[in-house]
Design a protein around this motif. Structure first.
Motif, PDB file in Angstrom:
ATOM      1  N   ALA A 566       0.827  -1.203   0.000  1.00 28.38           N
ATOM      2  CA  ALA A 566       0.000   0.000   0.000  1.00 28.38           C
ATOM      3  C   ALA A 566       0.861   1.252   0.000  1.00 28.38           C
ATOM      4  CB  ALA A 566      -0.936  -0.013   1.211  1.00 28.38           C
ATOM      5  N   ALA A 567       1.974   1.234   0.741  1.00 26.94           N
ATOM      6  CA  ALA A 567       2.869   2.391   0.776  1.00 26.94           C
ATOM      7  C   ALA A 567       3.520   2.611  -0.589  1.00 26.94           C
ATOM      8  CB  ALA A 567       3.932   2.204   1.852  1.00 26.94           C
ATOM      9  N   ARG A 568       3.970   1.537  -1.243  1.00 26.20           N
ATOM     10  CA  ARG A 568       4.565   1.674  -2.578  1.00 26.20           C
ATOM     11  C   ARG A 568       3.538   2.210  -3.574  1.00 26.20           C
ATOM     12  NH1 ARG A 568       9.207  -1.698  -2.670  1.00 26.20           N
ATOM     13  NH2 ARG A 568      10.090  -1.515  -0.570  1.00 26.20           N
ATOM     14  N   LEU A 569       2.313   1.756  -3.428  1.00 23.23           N
ATOM     15  CA  LEU A 569       1.257   2.211  -4.332  1.00 23.23           C
ATOM     16  C   LEU A 569       1.005   3.705  -4.171  1.00 23.23           C
ATOM     17  CD1 LEU A 569      -1.103   1.502  -6.299  1.00 23.23           C
ATOM     18  CD2 LEU A 569      -2.510   1.159  -4.253  1.00 23.23           C
ATOM     19  N   THR A 570       0.957   4.173  -2.938  1.00 20.31           N
ATOM     20  CA  THR A 570       0.690   5.592  -2.686  1.00 20.31           C
ATOM     21  C   THR A 570       1.782   6.472  -3.260  1.00 20.31           C
ATOM     22  OG1 THR A 570      -0.520   5.017  -0.667  1.00 20.31           O
ATOM     23  CG2 THR A 570       0.244   7.285  -0.878  1.00 20.31           C
ATOM     24  N   ASP A 571       3.030   6.024  -3.179  1.00 16.59           N
ATOM     25  CA  ASP A 571       4.171   6.834  -3.606  1.00 16.59           C
ATOM     26  C   ASP A 571       4.515   6.651  -5.078  1.00 16.59           C
ATOM     27  OD1 ASP A 571       4.351   7.674  -0.997  1.00 16.59           O
ATOM     28  OD2 ASP A 571       5.860   6.184  -0.447  1.00 16.59           O
ATOM     29  N   LEU A 572       3.719   5.900  -5.827  1.00 18.56           N
ATOM     30  CA  LEU A 572       4.061   5.569  -7.205  1.00 18.56           C
ATOM     31  C   LEU A 572       3.780   6.740  -8.144  1.00 18.56           C
ATOM     32  CD1 LEU A 572       4.910   3.296  -9.202  1.00 18.56           C
ATOM     33  CD2 LEU A 572       2.461   2.804  -9.459  1.00 18.56           C
ATOM     34  N   PRO A 573       4.798   7.253  -8.864  1.00 17.00           N
ATOM     35  CA  PRO A 573       4.547   8.278  -9.879  1.00 17.00           C
ATOM     36  C   PRO A 573       4.048   7.632 -11.168  1.00 17.00           C
ATOM     37  CG  PRO A 573       6.883   7.825  -9.761  1.00 17.00           C
ATOM     38  CD  PRO A 573       6.231   6.964  -8.704  1.00 17.00           C
ATOM     39  N   THR A 574       3.510   8.445 -12.060  1.00 19.65           N
ATOM     40  CA  THR A 574       3.000   7.949 -13.333  1.00 19.65           C
ATOM     41  C   THR A 574       3.542   8.795 -14.469  1.00 19.65           C
ATOM     42  OG1 THR A 574       1.023   9.338 -13.154  1.00 19.65           O
ATOM     43  CG2 THR A 574       0.876   7.102 -12.272  1.00 19.65           C
ATOM     44  N   GLY A 575       3.434   8.274 -15.685  1.00 16.64           N
ATOM     45  CA  GLY A 575       3.863   9.001 -16.878  1.00 16.64           C
ATOM     46  C   GLY A 575       4.713   8.137 -17.774  1.00 16.64           C
ATOM     47  N   GLY A 576       4.874   8.572 -19.023  1.00  9.10           N
ATOM     48  CA  GLY A 576       5.708   7.849 -19.957  1.00  9.10           C
ATOM     49  C   GLY A 576       4.925   6.849 -20.784  1.00  9.10           C
TER      50      GLY A 576
END
Length: 682
Positions: A566-576
């Protein structure tokens, strides 16, 4: 050698919680949470050495008290004035992989049926009676064992039932569990059954760390001399525990102190009344430990800090903690008014008092033992408040750069997930034989009876009807003349049970720019968070693969720590760009390795994407993705594709990807359990 309890450096909260339970086992046990290498097991094993010796009935395997023997003891009945003996308090360890029979004991069913003899072999609960039952890595213990364990701890008795043959015995013990939160959490309802909980961490001061190493080296170099060095402190500690136990029945919990207990529990919004009872018992035990016969405010403060942090959680991913300002305000509001009109100028400031009126200044107890304060609130829980950043798109940033099939979206900062919801149960098809859990059908140790087999070893779960059917045709040749049934070893049948197993749920998350706006990304993350919460409740192992830009990453190797996912999911950036093929290939390799490590745990692949595959010009990215999906299907991987495509024009690419995976395809809006319930009703 058992490391002396007095020689443990620091860890004041843990030591105090253990000692309060040693004074009053009615407090309900201790759960010690902390990172690895923080002396959790060392302290627990050392506790038994300072507990007072136990008087037992001579020859009783169940440790009955000669002054009040258990009338239902299987080794009884014991005469009230029978011979007694003294033995040290026992520390019994429950291994994570223990069976139910090993925990509660087992009946020899074969002898019971063929010879009419009720032969019972005591389990670990009998050995722990009037001692300490220690469960290391309690969060990894199978659910049915935890249920049995906590029921025995609450009732003070253990029950063994086998096809009409029943045995029960007393089982009162100090329950201590240790766990590393990184390896997964306990279910909230089980967490609430532990009386106290403490968080431990290695000291950060170099001097304390050096002292830990120094004492460890001294103990290893000369175990006998090290024990002798701490013998006086151990005797003093044992005497103090015995004195506190003797004082405990005389400690009075006055109305003022009780009002503070209930006010604090109400202020933190805990569910039920167990928190009030445990806090009151802990306050009484702390008063006895300090040598007082009256509970005072400091006893309530200490008890609340130990009994409430794990009871105020509101969802599985909230870390336990206690707000000190709320605690002090609740104590202040319930504090009795002094005689006469109070002077407004003497009113203490909000959140605590001055040294003159007993307010906390350095977080220490009256007996000098320091107490850790509440955890600060995590600002990240309120959501991402940063403004969205802007960046040039694709080819506009560099006119000379080679053109691509689809210009990648700029990388966006991490977006907090939307509110989680109750997710529908996703299952692996067929019937497995994995570890106990709550997701997919499996042959297991608990569940409904679906058949029987000839037992290869000892019979633990007799299928009585099939046993009778197997024996009935042979009664005449065996010389049966009376009403009884003549049984032989070959007639016995072992019941086969069908229950639920836990699975490895591997999420493959599309983190590319094609996932859309920040609002859409937040909704997708909220949906994945809901599936993670469901995995937590169903006792699954989880992993997380993300893909964006030029490749894929194993963001979280398979683990029981759903909180970490859950912590990794919250901090996940997007793009590309959207390299779906890379994500599926990384998932294929991850599952291949896990099949070797944990062959009994069946995997469930959950791919969250809109199905669009983009990359450099000249490459058929969709074809690559479909070939990668074919590898997963050929390996027999059960899969679910969560279609995140939005907008007026929808290409249905996720549907095509799901067909190549051979799995189920769901729209994101179909993940809710309520939607599934409505479909089933229709």
């Amino acid at each position: 050698m058992v490391y002396p309890f007095s020689a443990v450096v620091g860890m004041d909260d843990m030591r105090l919680a253990l000692l309060l339970n040693a004074v009053s086992p009615a407090v309900g046990g201790v759960l010690v949470r902390g990172e690895k290498g923080t002396a959790k097991s060392t302290a627990v094993r050392a506790l038994a050495a300072v507990l007072p010796p136990v008087a037992v009935v001579a020859g009783c395997r169940f440790g009955c008290d000669p002054a009040a023997p258990d009338p239902a003891c299987p080794d009884g009945p014991h005469p009230a004035d029978g011979p007694g003996a003294q033995r040290p308090a026992r520390l019994v360890e429950l291994p994570v992989g223990a069976s139910e029979d090993r925990l509660v004991g087992s009946l020899d069913i074969e002898r019971a049926l063929t010879e009419g003899v009720k032969s019972f072999e005591p389990g670990l609960l009998a050995g722990a009676h009037r001692g300490v039952l220690y469960v290391d890595e309690v969060n990894l213990l199978h659910d049915h064992l935890v249920d049995l364990l906590l029921d025995a701890a609450a009732l003070g008795r253990a029950y063994v039932e086998r096809e009409g043959v029943s045995v029960q015995h007393a089982a009162r013990f100090l329950l201590v569990g240790t766990m590393n939160p990184e390896e997964g959490e306990l279910r909230p309802q089980l967490l609430d059954r532990f009386g106290l909980t403490v968080e431990v961490a290695a000291p950060r001061e170099p001097g304390l760390r050096a002292e830990v190493v120094r004492r460890r080296f001294a103990a290893d170099a000369d175990p006998t001399g090290f024990e002798a060095r701490w013998a006086d402190e151990e005797r003093e500690l044992a005497d103090r525990i015995a004195a506190a136990r003797e004082l405990l029945p005389r400690v009075e919990l006055g109305d003022a102190a009780l009002d503070q207990v209930t006010a604090v529990c109400a202020a933190f919004g805990v569910d039920g009344l167990r928190a009030d009872i445990v806090t009151a018992r802990a306050a009484i035990a702390h008063a006895a430990w300090c040598g007082r016969d009256q509970v005072i405010e400091d006893d309530v403060r200490v008890a609340a800090r130990l009994a409430l942090p794990h009871r105020r959680r509101r969802n599985p991913f909230d870390a336990p903690g206690l707000d000190e300002d709320t605690l002090e305000q609740a104590l202040d509001d319930a504090r009795p008014e002094p005689d006469g009109d109070p002077d407004p100028d003497d009113t203490p400031p909000e959140g605590g008092g001055s040294p003159e009126d007993g307010g906390p200044q350095d977080g220490s107890h009256q007996d000098g033992s320091p107490q850790d304060g509440g955890r600060p609130q995590d600002d990240a829980s309120s959501g991402d408040t940063r403004e969205p950043t802007t960046a040039p798109r694709g080819d506009a940033a560099d006119p000379d750069a080679p053109r691509t099939e689809a210009a990648p979206a700029p990388e966006q900062p991490a977006v907090a997930p939307d509110q989680a919801f109750r997710a529908r149960r996703l299952e692996v098809p067929g019937t497995g034989a994995g570890v106990a859990g709550r997701r997919s059908k499996a042959r297991s140790e608990r569940g409904r009876v679906v058949g029987s087999t000839r037992p290869a070893g000892a019979v633990t779960r007799l299928h009585l009807v099939d046993t009778v059917v197997a024996a009935a045709p042979h009664q005449r040749e065996r010389g049966r003349t009376g009403p009884g049934l003549r049984l032989e070893r070959g007639d016995l049948r072992q019941a086969e049970l069908e229950g639920r197993e836990g699975n490895l749920v591997l999420f493959v998350l599309d983190a590319s720019g094609s996932m859309g706006s920040r609002t859409r990304v937040a909704a997708v993350k909220g949906a994945v968070l809901s599936l993670l919460t469901d995995a937590y409740q169903r006792r699954d192992k989880v992993g997380l693969v993300t893909f964006r830009g030029e490749g894929a990453e194993l963001a979280l190797p398979p683990t029981w720590s759903v909180e970490a996912a859950a912590a990794r999911l919250t901090d996940l950036p997007t793009g590309g760009r959207s390299p779906i093929a890379a994500g599926l290939l990384r998932a294929h390799e991850t599952l291949r390795v896990e099949r070797v490590r944990d062959p009994r745990r069946r995997p469930l692949l959950v791919v969250v994407t809109d199905g669009r595959a983009t990359g450099a010009r000249g490459t058929d990215h969709l074809a690559q993705a479909h070939r990668a999906a074919g590898l997963l299907q050929a390996a027999g991987t059960a899969s679910v594709v969560v279609d995140c495509e939005s907008g007026f024009v929808q290409l249905g690419l996720a549907q095509v990807l799901g067909a190549h995976l051979g799995g189920q395809v769901l729209r994101m809006e179909e993940l809710g359990a309520l939607v599934q319930d409505m479909k089933d009703a229709a």
